[in-house]
Design an enzyme around this catalytic site. Structure first.
Site, PDB file in Angstrom:
ATOM      1  N   ASP A 181     -48.116 -36.485  68.013  1.00 48.54           N
ATOM      2  CA  ASP A 181     -47.145 -36.192  66.948  1.00 48.54           C
ATOM      3  C   ASP A 181     -47.862 -35.675  65.699  1.00 48.54           C
ATOM      4  OD1 ASP A 181     -44.474 -37.556  68.098  1.00 48.54           O
ATOM      5  OD2 ASP A 181     -46.238 -38.719  68.629  1.00 48.54           O
ATOM      6  N   GLU A 233     -48.552 -33.164  74.590  1.00 47.64           N
ATOM      7  CA  GLU A 233     -47.923 -31.899  74.196  1.00 47.64           C
ATOM      8  C   GLU A 233     -48.949 -30.924  73.613  1.00 47.64           C
ATOM      9  OE1 GLU A 233     -44.121 -32.114  72.406  1.00 47.64           O
ATOM     10  OE2 GLU A 233     -44.441 -30.370  71.127  1.00 47.64           O
TER      11      GLU A 233
HETATM   12  O1  TRH Z   1     -52.182 -38.072  72.154  1.00 44.19           O
HETATM   13  P1  TRH Z   1     -51.158 -37.587  73.079  1.00 44.19           P
HETATM   14  O2  TRH Z   1     -50.963 -38.399  74.275  1.00 44.19           O
HETATM   15  O3  TRH Z   1     -49.787 -37.456  72.324  1.00 44.19           O
HETATM   16  C1  TRH Z   1     -48.541 -37.773  72.913  1.00 44.19           C
HETATM   17  C2  TRH Z   1     -47.737 -36.546  73.183  1.00 44.19           C
HETATM   18  O4  TRH Z   1     -47.656 -35.650  72.088  1.00 44.19           O
HETATM   19  C3  TRH Z   1     -46.348 -36.945  73.584  1.00 44.19           C
HETATM   20  O5  TRH Z   1     -45.533 -35.789  73.744  1.00 44.19           O
HETATM   21  C4  TRH Z   1     -45.771 -37.865  72.537  1.00 44.19           C
HETATM   22  O6  TRH Z   1     -44.518 -38.244  72.892  1.00 44.19           O
HETATM   23  C5  TRH Z   1     -46.672 -39.060  72.410  1.00 44.19           C
HETATM   24  O7  TRH Z   1     -47.940 -38.640  72.002  1.00 44.19           O
HETATM   25  C6  TRH Z   1     -46.167 -40.060  71.438  1.00 44.19           C
HETATM   26  O8  TRH Z   1     -51.514 -36.104  73.586  1.00 44.19           O
HETATM   27  P2  TRH Z   1     -51.543 -34.695  72.856  1.00 44.19           P
HETATM   28  O9  TRH Z   1     -50.163 -34.248  72.512  1.00 44.19           O
HETATM   29  O10 TRH Z   1     -52.312 -33.828  73.702  1.00 44.19           O
HETATM   30  O11 TRH Z   1     -52.324 -34.934  71.490  1.00 44.19           O
HETATM   31  C7  TRH Z   1     -53.694 -35.149  71.403  1.00 44.19           C
HETATM   32  C8  TRH Z   1     -54.208 -34.552  70.104  1.00 44.19           C
HETATM   33  O12 TRH Z   1     -55.534 -35.005  69.877  1.00 44.19           O
HETATM   34  C9  TRH Z   1     -54.247 -33.040  70.099  1.00 44.19           C
HETATM   35  O13 TRH Z   1     -53.833 -32.543  68.845  1.00 44.19           O
HETATM   36  C10 TRH Z   1     -55.709 -32.713  70.310  1.00 44.19           C
HETATM   37  C11 TRH Z   1     -56.347 -33.866  69.580  1.00 44.19           C
HETATM   38  N1  TRH Z   1     -57.732 -34.148  69.936  1.00 44.19           N
HETATM   39  C12 TRH Z   1     -58.721 -33.930  68.994  1.00 44.19           C
HETATM   40  O14 TRH Z   1     -58.427 -33.449  67.887  1.00 44.19           O
HETATM   41  N2  TRH Z   1     -60.017 -34.233  69.316  1.00 44.19           N
HETATM   42  C13 TRH Z   1     -60.375 -34.729  70.521  1.00 44.19           C
HETATM   43  O15 TRH Z   1     -61.570 -34.986  70.755  1.00 44.19           O
HETATM   44  C14 TRH Z   1     -59.347 -34.915  71.501  1.00 44.19           C
HETATM   45  C15 TRH Z   1     -59.709 -35.434  72.863  1.00 44.19           C
HETATM   46  C16 TRH Z   1     -58.039 -34.636  71.169  1.00 44.19           C
END
Ligand code: TRH
Length: 381
Positions: free
Chosen positions: A19, A274
């Site tokens: 989010d 997402e």
């Molecule tokens: O963290 P998530 O599982 O988020 C989820 C989804 O958005 C889902 O739709 C929502 O309902 C739930 O949260 C509550 O996965 P997502 O969306 O891939 O987000 C991860 C974020 O972390 C993304 O912006 C990339 C970031 N990230 C970094 O900045 N550095 C890192 O090293 C990694 C591994 C990720």
């Protein structure tokens, strides 16, 4: 050129980074590419700081990369300078004082609920519709893959940055060295793994150990490691593990640009949620989507809607292999995941070619921030 507007984006951090990941990206893009003024209200600055190094979680107000970041406290008071556009991200429920302030204005701000991304067709008929709530119109903005949806978040300069990175193998070597990783054999298959827990994972890990070519698996610290607890009990950033053809490196979490570099550097990315799901697409490499699980398996319709769209132009064997691997990973079915992995490897060149072409196709109708700005301008005129 659109008018300069003041935007308030409200975000609650549910249980992961998605989010805040999406809203932070959108806020930056509105500032960088559309010259908008953005306040981003977040209820948890500590989680935010994990993906944004410059953020100081002890400061309730600060400007980062041009975005005015505010802690959204329990006793929230609306800013006297009310925004022109108020975004409620993922139905996070605006603070009552914000709604009251909006109701008091003769011309209230444009109120938008930014929905979760889905490839399902029904959103085309709902995207952009208003609903009357508390005496105000709230518009529903649906990110999606179709022409009629709200589009997908992608920065203008991203394709060029990624192409430059992928064209220069020296950049990846340098990046590996900066992470403290040894240079990999030239024929290694690089994987990144940022998913939720899946009981399919140990079976895949075992299978990869017997592969004919070396496999390097890069795992940022997080929930995937829970599924590997028996195999790698003390997994922590900096740990290297090797068995047979497989080498695993556990990485610390980085900021969002650092995560893009990880995706661009790998041959296949296992992603989730997402935002990482979209970033894997923009990496133009094959990927497997571990979708965020929902009650009564509601997420499976979303997964299938995406797979249908993504695989539409692929041969039947390739489509079936990608679909089978995605389903097996989601179901935690190790045996099916391993057999689908073998199928996937037999259509690997076809998948690589498709992954390279996909971003252009997915972004044909324009990116989300551009569509959102136009949507708002049309209603504020
Ligand atoms: O963290 P998530 O599982 O988020 C989820 C989804 O958005 C889902 O739709 C929502 O309902 C739930 O949260 C509550 O996965 P997502 O969306 O891939 O987000 C991860 C974020 O972390 C993304 O912006 C990339 C970031 N990230 C970094 O900045 N550095 C890192 O090293 C990694 C591994 C990720």
């Amino acid at each position: 050129m659109s008018a300069v507007r003041l935007w308030d984006i409200f975000c609650t951090v549910v249980d992961n980074y998605g989010d805040i990941g999406v809203t932070w990206r959108l806020a930056r893009q509105l500032v960088d590419e559309h010259d908008q003024q953005v306040r981003l209200w977040v209820d948890d600055l500590n989680s935010f700081a994990r993906i944004c190094r410059a953020l100081d979680p002890t400061r309730p107000q600060q400007v980062c990369q041009g975005v005015d970041i505010r802690l959204w406290p329990l006793d929230f008071h609306a800013d006297p300078q009310l925004a022109d556009i108020v975004i409620e991200a993922f139905a996070c429920t605006l603070p009552s004082r914000q709604i009251e302030a909006m109701q008091q204005r003769q011309q209230p701000p444009l109120w938008i609920n930014l929905e979760y991304l889905t490839a399902e067709a029904w959103i085309d008929d709902c995207h952009g519709l208003p609903s009357r709530q508390q005496g105000l119109n709230k518009f529903f903005f649906f990110p999606g893959f179709s022409e009629r949806s709200g589009g997908l978040i992608c920065e203008r300069s991203l394709r060029l940055q990624r192409e430059r990175w992928q064209a220069a193998t020296s950049l990846r070597q340098q990046w590996l060295a900066e992470l403290g990783l040894p240079p990999a054999a030239e024929n290694s298959l690089f994987l990144s793994l940022f998913t939720y827990e899946s009981t399919a994972l140990p079976a895949l890990i075992q299978h990869w150990q017997q592969a004919a070519q070396p496999i390097v698996c890069l795992i940022p610290q997080g929930r995937s490691l829970i599924s590997l607890a028996d195999l790698i009990p003390n997994a922590a950033p900096g740990l290297h593990w090797q068995q047979g053809a497989l080498t695993i490196h556990i990485l610390p979490m980085t900021d969002q640009p650092g995560y893009d570099q990880l995706l661009w550097s790998c041959d296949l990315n296992l992603v989730r949620g997402e935002d990482s799901f979209l970033r894997a697409q923009w990496a133009a490499r094959p990927f497997i989507w571990h979708i965020y699980p929902q009650q009564e398996a509601a997420h499976l319709d979303k997964l299938d809607a995406f797979l249908q769209r993504y695989c539409a132009t692929l041969s039947a064997p390739c489509r079936q292999a990608i679909t089978a691997l995605s389903h097996a990973y989601d179901a935690g079915d190790g045996e099916s995941a391993v057999s689908a992995w073998k199928e996937v490897m037999s259509c690997w060149p076809e998948w690589q070619k498709h992954a390279a072409e996909w971003p252009r196709q997915a972004l044909a109708g324009g990116d989300l921030a551009s569509r959102l700005v136009i949507f708002c301008e049309n209603r504020l005129k």
